[in-house]
Each structure stands twice: as C-alpha cells, then as structure tokens.
Design a protein around this motif. Structure first.
Motif, PDB file in Angstrom:
ATOM      1  N   ASP A   1      59.629  26.030  36.536  1.00  0.00           N
ATOM      2  CA  ASP A   1      60.800  26.252  35.683  1.00  0.00           C
ATOM      3  C   ASP A   1      62.060  25.729  36.368  1.00  0.00           C
ATOM      4  O   ASP A   1      62.897  25.091  35.730  1.00  0.00           O
ATOM      5  CB  ASP A   1      60.968  27.738  35.358  1.00  0.00           C
ATOM      6  CG  ASP A   1      59.953  28.257  34.357  1.00  0.00           C
ATOM      7  OD1 ASP A   1      59.287  27.431  33.690  1.00  0.00           O
ATOM      8  OD2 ASP A   1      59.834  29.495  34.244  1.00  0.00           O
TER       9      ASP A   1
ATOM     10  N   ARG B   1      62.076  28.749  27.856  1.00  0.00           N
ATOM     11  CA  ARG B   1      60.868  27.930  27.990  1.00  0.00           C
ATOM     12  C   ARG B   1      59.878  28.210  26.873  1.00  0.00           C
ATOM     13  O   ARG B   1      59.747  29.341  26.418  1.00  0.00           O
ATOM     14  CB  ARG B   1      60.156  28.244  29.310  1.00  0.00           C
ATOM     15  CG  ARG B   1      60.987  27.933  30.501  1.00  0.00           C
ATOM     16  CD  ARG B   1      60.884  26.444  30.836  1.00  0.00           C
ATOM     17  NE  ARG B   1      61.831  26.154  31.873  1.00  0.00           N
ATOM     18  CZ  ARG B   1      62.811  25.278  31.741  1.00  0.00           C
ATOM     19  NH1 ARG B   1      62.970  24.606  30.655  1.00  0.00           N
ATOM     20  NH2 ARG B   1      63.632  25.063  32.723  1.00  0.00           N
TER      21      ARG B   1
ATOM     22  N   ASP C   1      64.543  22.726  35.120  1.00  0.00           N
ATOM     23  CA  ASP C   1      65.994  22.890  34.992  1.00  0.00           C
ATOM     24  C   ASP C   1      66.738  21.792  35.757  1.00  0.00           C
ATOM     25  O   ASP C   1      67.693  21.208  35.250  1.00  0.00           O
ATOM     26  CB  ASP C   1      66.442  24.256  35.503  1.00  0.00           C
ATOM     27  CG  ASP C   1      66.129  25.377  34.552  1.00  0.00           C
ATOM     28  OD1 ASP C   1      65.919  25.106  33.343  1.00  0.00           O
ATOM     29  OD2 ASP C   1      66.100  26.532  35.003  1.00  0.00           O
TER      30      ASP C   1
END
Length: 78
Positions: A61, A4, A65
């Motif tokens: 996150d 990231r 994904d």
C-alpha cells in the motif's frame, strides 16, 4: 493513504521485500527493514520518524501511494 480495492491475493514477504528494495534503491524511501514478526520498519527520510507497517500488504500500500504521488507530480510538471 488512498482507499484500496480489495486484493485478489495476499502479498508475500518476498514481494514486499522486492518493493522495499526498489523504493530504497530509487531513493523514494530512506530505509525499509523487515522484522522477524512480519512487520516492516520504514523511514521516508534520514531525519523522519520510523513507522511500523503491519505486514506485506501495508508495505505494498505504501509503495502504491509513493508510485501514485510520483506519477501525479510528474503529470503536473508537464
């Protein structure tokens, strides 16, 4: 998970809750539960193990994904 870029802001609990709700409603996650500690319990499918995420950033996150995998899969099908 994908690497990231650093965030320019700290995700809020409300933002994480909105993403969690969306992922569960769209059946991209089986369950996502926000704990009083700020952590999240998530389960990808009904029989899958439960994972503990450390806070809103970890949930975002995970959402990124899932979104990336979904878009990549769609592009391969075309």
């Amino acid at each position: 998970m994908l690497p990231r870029l650093p965030r320019s802001y700290a995700p809020t609990a409300e933002e994480a809750a909105a993403w969690a709700d969306t992922l569960v409603r769209r059946q991209l996650l089986h369950a996502a539960v926000h704990l009083p500690t700020g952590q999240w319990l998530v389960q990808k499918t009904g029989g899958a193990p439960v994972h503990v995420l450390d806070g809103p950033a970890a949930l975002l996150d995970l959402a990124a994904d899932i979104q990336h995998r979904t878009r990549t899969r769609r592009n391969h099908i075309r």
